[in-house]
Write an enzyme that holds these catalytic residues in place. Structure first.
Site, PDB file in Angstrom:
ATOM      1  CG  HIS A   1      -2.313   0.446   0.978  1.00  0.00           C
ATOM      2  ND1 HIS A   1      -2.868   0.623  -0.272  1.00  0.00           N
ATOM      3  CD2 HIS A   1      -3.308   0.759   1.857  1.00  0.00           C
ATOM      4  CE1 HIS A   1      -4.121   1.026  -0.157  1.00  0.00           C
ATOM      5  NE2 HIS A   1      -4.413   1.123   1.123  1.00  0.00           N
TER       6      HIS A   1
ATOM      7  CG  ASN B   1     -10.499   3.260   1.532  1.00  0.00           C
ATOM      8  OD1 ASN B   1     -11.554   3.405   0.922  1.00  0.00           O
ATOM      9  ND2 ASN B   1     -10.265   2.213   2.295  1.00  0.00           N
TER      10      ASN B   1
END
Length: 194
Positions: free
Chosen positions: A22, A116
């Protein structure tokens, strides 16, 4: 010549997330800072690590938010608002599940695709999706239910090597972006496969 004034690398803060998939966007900004001889320093005003670099005569700010991924817009919005940087002058580097390790691509605009960090940035930029993205392929675990654990885990040594090669090529393509233009930078980067 590029009109980019802010380059952002998305990440989660803390040592436990440092080399997780990520954080691929942050790897790119860290490498770009290193190549430019800059040091990223904590700036609480912008909720992130920042540096100022010159790329082919253009003043560019680098930012790695120190908020959690789903709050990245707080950091990006604070810096962009303070320096009056428009969405179309921002490049956001992030991990991309839909591309394999070893691939990276530039893109203008679009949705958040379930990411997100992008979702929060879009919200904090008054729902303006018109910023550039650098998508760094991390691959997909194969099952949607495994995505969260996958992005928050470290890659295999082979995949990490491929992602590092893509990040290095993205940095070289960024030089082309600022020295020439986005079309040439896209052509170079999109032709690369580690």
């Amino acid at each position: 010549m590029s009109n980019i004034k802010l380059i952002v690398g998305l990440a989660n803060p803390g040592a436990q997330y440092e080399r997780t998939r990520h954080n691929a966007g942050a790897w790119y900004v860290e490498e770009l800072a290193r190549v430019c001889g800059a040091t990223l320093t904590l700036d609480s005003k912008y909720f992130g690590m920042t540096a100022r670099v010159t790329l082919h005569g253009k003043d560019v700010r680098l930012l790695i938010p120190t908020t959690f991924m789903n709050l990245s817009g707080k950091s990006v919005g604070a810096l962009a608002n303070f320096f009056r940087i428009a969405p179309e002058e921002i490049l956001v580097a992030h991990d991309e599940l839909d591309m394999p390790p070893g691939v990276a691509k530039f893109k203008l605009g679009g949705g958040h695709g379930g990411h997100n960090g992008l979702k929060d940035i879009i919200a904090k930029l008054a729902n303006d999706k018109g910023f550039y993205r650098l998508r760094i392929g991390i691959g997909h675990p194969g099952d949607k239910s495994q995505v969260s654990n996958y992005v928050l885990s470290k890659a295999s040594p082979t995949d990490q090597e491929l992602m590092d090669a893509a990040v290095d090529e993205a940095v070289r393509s960024t030089e082309v972006l600022f020295n020439q233009d986005m079309a040439k930078a896209m052509h170079r980067l999109h032709s690369f496969k580690a």
